[in-house]
Structures are given as C-alpha cells and as structure tokens.
Scaffold this motif. Sequence first.
Motif, PDB file in Angstrom:
ATOM      1  N   ASN A 257      -7.211  -0.192  -8.740  1.00 27.64           N
ATOM      2  CA  ASN A 257      -6.021  -0.283  -7.899  1.00 27.64           C
ATOM      3  C   ASN A 257      -5.960  -1.620  -7.173  1.00 27.64           C
ATOM      4  O   ASN A 257      -4.888  -2.205  -7.027  1.00 27.64           O
TER       5      ASN A 257
ATOM      6  N   TYR B 282       2.776   1.585  -3.370  1.00 31.20           N
ATOM      7  CA  TYR B 282       1.946   1.789  -4.556  1.00 31.20           C
ATOM      8  C   TYR B 282       1.288   3.162  -4.559  1.00 31.20           C
ATOM      9  O   TYR B 282       1.283   3.856  -5.570  1.00 31.20           O
ATOM     10  N   PHE B 283       0.744   3.561  -3.408  1.00 29.13           N
ATOM     11  CA  PHE B 283       0.002   4.821  -3.408  1.00 29.13           C
ATOM     12  C   PHE B 283       0.895   6.033  -3.182  1.00 29.13           C
ATOM     13  O   PHE B 283       0.547   7.137  -3.589  1.00 29.13           O
TER      14      PHE B 283
ATOM     15  N   ARG C  88      -3.182   0.386 -15.775  1.00 35.25           N
ATOM     16  CA  ARG C  88      -3.866   1.648 -15.471  1.00 35.25           C
ATOM     17  C   ARG C  88      -4.543   2.196 -16.716  1.00 35.25           C
ATOM     18  O   ARG C  88      -5.679   2.649 -16.672  1.00 35.25           O
TER      19      ARG C  88
ATOM     20  N   THR D 223      -0.177   8.611   2.161  1.00 35.25           N
ATOM     21  CA  THR D 223      -0.305   7.241   2.660  1.00 35.25           C
ATOM     22  C   THR D 223       1.071   6.675   2.984  1.00 35.25           C
ATOM     23  O   THR D 223       1.295   6.088   4.050  1.00 35.25           O
ATOM     24  N   ASP D 224       1.981   6.858   2.037  1.00 35.73           N
ATOM     25  CA  ASP D 224       3.333   6.363   2.191  1.00 35.73           C
ATOM     26  C   ASP D 224       3.992   6.976   3.421  1.00 35.73           C
ATOM     27  O   ASP D 224       4.595   6.279   4.236  1.00 35.73           O
TER      28      ASP D 224
ATOM     29  N   ARG E  92       6.096  -0.704  -9.719  1.00 39.30           N
ATOM     30  CA  ARG E  92       5.027   0.185 -10.173  1.00 39.30           C
ATOM     31  C   ARG E  92       5.454   1.019 -11.360  1.00 39.30           C
ATOM     32  O   ARG E  92       4.622   1.600 -12.044  1.00 39.30           O
TER      33      ARG E  92
ATOM     34  N   VAL F 223       0.846  -1.203   0.000  1.00 34.73           N
ATOM     35  CA  VAL F 223       0.000   0.000   0.000  1.00 34.73           C
ATOM     36  C   VAL F 223       0.877   1.247   0.000  1.00 34.73           C
ATOM     37  O   VAL F 223       0.660   2.195  -0.762  1.00 34.73           O
ATOM     38  N   SER F 224       1.903   1.213   0.831  1.00 32.89           N
ATOM     39  CA  SER F 224       2.783   2.371   0.942  1.00 32.89           C
ATOM     40  C   SER F 224       3.545   2.627  -0.354  1.00 32.89           C
ATOM     41  O   SER F 224       3.621   3.755  -0.835  1.00 32.89           O
TER      42      SER F 224
END
Lengths: 301, 335
Positions: free
Chosen positions: A200, A121-122, A194, A126-127, A185, A118-119
């Motif tokens: 996502n 990718y986004f 994408r 968020t990271d 990514r 999650v960190s």
Amino acid sequence: MSAAVIFPPDQAPTTARNPSLATIAWRALTRKSGRIIGVLILLFFISMAIFGPMLYPKQLPINGANLYAPPSWAHPLGTDFEGTGVLAEIVTGSRYVLSAAALAALFTIAVGTFMGIVSGYFLGLTDNIIMRITDFILTIPGFPLLIVLSTIWSFGSPIAMGVVLGLTGWGGLARAVRSQTLSLRERGFIEAARGLGLSNGHIIGREILPNIAPYIAMNLLLSVTGAIYAEVGLFFLGVIPFQANNWGVMLNLAFGNGAMYTPQSLLYMISPMACIMLVTFGIVLTLDALDEILNPRLREG
Amino acid sequence: MIEVRAIEKVYRGGGGLLSQRAVKALRGVSLTLKDGEAISLIGESGCGKTTLGRIIAGLETYSQGELVFDGTPLSQVPPGDRPQWFHRVQLVQQDPYGALNPARTLGNALVDPLKLQAKHLGKDATWTRERARELLNLVGLDPEATLYKYPHNLSGGQRQRFVVARALTVDPKVLVADEAVSMIDVSLRLGILSLLSDLRVRLGISVIFITHDVAAARYVARDGVICVIYRGEIVEYGRTDDIIRSPVHPYTQALLSAMPVLRGLEKPGPDRFIPSQDLDTQAQDEAGCLFRSRCRFATERCGREHPNLVALDGGERLHACFYPQARDVVPVPVG
C-alpha cells in the motif's frame, strides 16, 4: 519456470536515460519568458527575506526631521511618518510575511495531501474518521479563531502564525485530494499493482502521488498567496497585536497615521501593496511551468 | 492446475435497505484448467465472464464455492498469504491505456514488481535489470527503446505487450486476458493473440482468454477448450474445434451466427439464427432455462425445469440444453 534468455547478458546497459528533473525544469522554464520572470521575482523576494534583514539594524532609526521625505539616495522609497526609510521597512518586514506564508503553505500541503490520500485510498472507517475531522476543520472560522488566539498568544513569531494558518487551511485540499484519489484508485494500474503484490505504501507513494503532484504543486503556490493575504489582512485590520514589523503592520500604521491625507505618503502606502502584488504575480507566472514539469505528457511538444 | 468449484457470485445492491435486490453474476460455475492449457470464455456483455476472470485473479471475492490451486483451496490459505498466493494468476486488462501509470516511466513500472521478486528469490539488482530486459525481449519490445519511455509514447499494441511483460515479472502460471485485444487497433490484434499463444508454448503458462469475439477465442484456444457462459452459467463446454464446428446449445449457435460473413466469399450457415431480444440483465425469471425467452426452440419443459450441465453422448463435451442438436450456423465458403 524461467523465460529463455534471448538478450545477451554481456550487453552494455543503455545510457539513453531520461533527462533529470533539473533539466526538465530548466527546459520548461525557458520555454516562455513569463516563466523566467516569475521565477526571478520569487527568487528576488526569497533572497530579500533571507538576507535583507541582515543589512539593517534590528531597530530601524527614527528621524523626526525627515517625515514623508521624497525618494533620495539614502531612502530610495522615501520615508514614513517617523522618518524611517520605507525600503528598510519593506526589506525587514518581508521575512515575517514570507516565512509565515511558506510555513502555512507547507503545513497545508503536507497535512492535506496525507489526509486526502489515506482517506481516499483506504476508505471505510479510516475514511470516515478523517473526513469527520476534515469537516470539523472546514467549519472552523479561521479569522475569528485568529482573533481569539491573539488574546492569549502574541503572533510575534512567524512560526505561530504559519502553524495557525496551516492548521485551519488544510481541509479543502484534503477533500480535493481525496476525490482525486478515489478516481485514481479505480484505474487499471492500481489494480495491477495490487495484483503484483506491491505494498500500500508503494501504491500511495509511487503510483497515486505522482499523478496528483501537479495539482498539489499548484496548491502549494496558491496557498502561499492565500496565507499572505490572510496574515497581511489580519495585521492591516489591527486585530492582532504586533511586535515585529511587516507589510501588514506597515499598511495598518500608514492608515492609522493619516497617510491617506497627504500625497507625499504615496510611496509609503503603495510599497507594501506592490510587494504583495509582485509576489502573487511571480507565483502565478511560475505556476504555469509547474504543470509542465510534473506532467510527463506535457513535456514534449 | 486451477479448479473452480461451483463458484457463485452475488452482488447485493439497489432497492434501498428493505427491498435489496441481488444480482447473480455467477451461478455455480465449475471449471478445471491444467498447466499450459488454454481456455476461452465467451459470452455476451454482462454474462459474468469478466467476474469469473477477476475472481480467479484474486481481484474479486466469491459468495459460494471454492477456488483451488494445485490442490490447495483458497479457504485454507491464511488471509495474510493470499496476495502471494494469487501471484500465480495475473490479469491482463482490457484497457492498456488505463493499465499503465501515466506519470511513471515504463522501466520503473517493470522494475518495482521485479524488486519484490528479487527479494523473494534472493537475487541482486543486476538480476533485476537483466530480467527487465529479458522480459521485454520476450514480449517483442526493444528494451533500449522502451525502458525510459512513458506509457503515452507507446502504441496500443506495444502497451498491451508491456502489460503482458509486467504480468510476467512475478512468474505467473496463469494469465487471465480479459478482452485483451478489444481496445487495440485491429491490425495489431493478431500480434497480441499470437504472443499469448507463444508464451503458453514457451513458458507453459495457462491462458484464460475472456472475449466475445469468437474468432479470437478460437485462435487463442485452438488446441484448448471453449466455455460458453450465459447469465452466470456455463451452457456449453468442449474442445474448441468441436464447439465451433458443431455447437449444440442454441445460445452458442446464436453467438456463432453473429459472426460477420464475408459476402461473396462466404455465405451464412444454413441454420443460423439471431435472437430477437437483447440480454435482459435485470431479468428475474429464475425458474427453468435462463435462455428460453430468447430461444427459438424453447418448449414448455424449458420454462418448467432448469437444464443442468450434462455430458454429450457420454464424452467430455458438456451442454445445458434439453434438446441438444448440432446446427450449421458458421459461415461457409461459397462454391
């Protein structure tokens, strides 16, 4: 506008499917004899942990007339300082050690992978948030924390032990998974996904996760090993009050009761250590096969 | 129909907080592409042609200007609808190795976007399977031999065909092929190029072909237009044959002069010239013609004024040079 149909629609669908995961796993395992041995060792210990304790009474009998006895039919690995069978102790102690280790590893993998992907990718806020939490987790000294926790929490249940080991252990994995996600990514297929409008969730679960699966599987087994060392170490040092029997407690009691000074206690001392070594050995041998199972490029050949 | 209206792209970066140096990748590029038309963007590395392609495909934002599809400008599309909006433009990437997920079968890679499309069109799973086979046949791949394989089982040419098939899953109206053959074995390139032409004729898909290979650009856009880009600006634009036969901008002439000559069969064009310097992407000279430092024909006026894109002889051909003059730079057959 739609493409011209060249393909006759009544043609039967193909049956030339890819082999199932079970087939792939079987092929990878049987390729080298060491891998089979590894899996057999692991299966042996897992069944010991599940079914073993059912064979013995909850409170193992003490026999004051039979201290440090040599191996016999009744006690294949001899007896300890109280005359209890060492084999019985090994078998009943395996459940706590292995279940706490498995739980800790699962927890580490689940949280670490999720946070890392999650960190990575986004990115962005968020990271930042996840990485600050990760840094915090990384700075917690796990060992002193366990000592402090043991004053308010008796680690009689393997669940508590597993959760604490897992909670303090996922930071490193999260960072490693994040860096792998960062490089993935930017790859063309993520961009293509994408561009095709895939969600996502789909990109994380279907495109990124399969690519880091070998790495995660490797970490799963390595953190089992790490968790075993950590908990056995804690019990051996005696910093945690114990109620249940397990391999770490056996070692602690062995040292505390003078097993060091008599050659008759050799089996009592060595048995738990040998078990830990065997489990680790089995894990290492199994790891060899995992990469091949999860990485399609290594399958053929 | 796609209209690119005066699009500018500025990359901020470098130089720390206070002395930010901006890199202008595109300086007011305008283009119109009708349905079913082919356009080749040519220019050397770093000239902004890839950035333009990525902007059109919705993978990059732009700083100024407007992108208009079928009369609707992008700025009027709510952000939530943009992914769907950009479905009509699909990018075929340069690297067919990186464009496919090594850990998944090709069948999965094709079926995933098809499932989305099926949901969108209200079709069922049978349609998805049929459509996957249909698309593979369309790009010249055998479905039985492809669907259950992994990307590493295919050759470069087959992978690029598969990438095209995947792009077609969402029924695009435009394919942006960014150096789509530069990483493929030379012997397989023509197959991919003719596939692109073939799709354009059969499905009415427009093709934006980005390349620095003049021969490939000419092949794909043989009945279309060529657009020559230099440092983020269009310097020459016109029908493919006109540009190749009689280029009027010195930069186009330099590009065409660089075409390899088959010694013995051909000889270099009499007027060919190769610029002495390489492109300086860090160049800061913003005034005047951007090409003047490398141009053999530059005059004092070129350093003072910026040449705008104007029509040649009032026709549809455009150029950005004060002294347009056709020169014979293309290799000519011997004898």
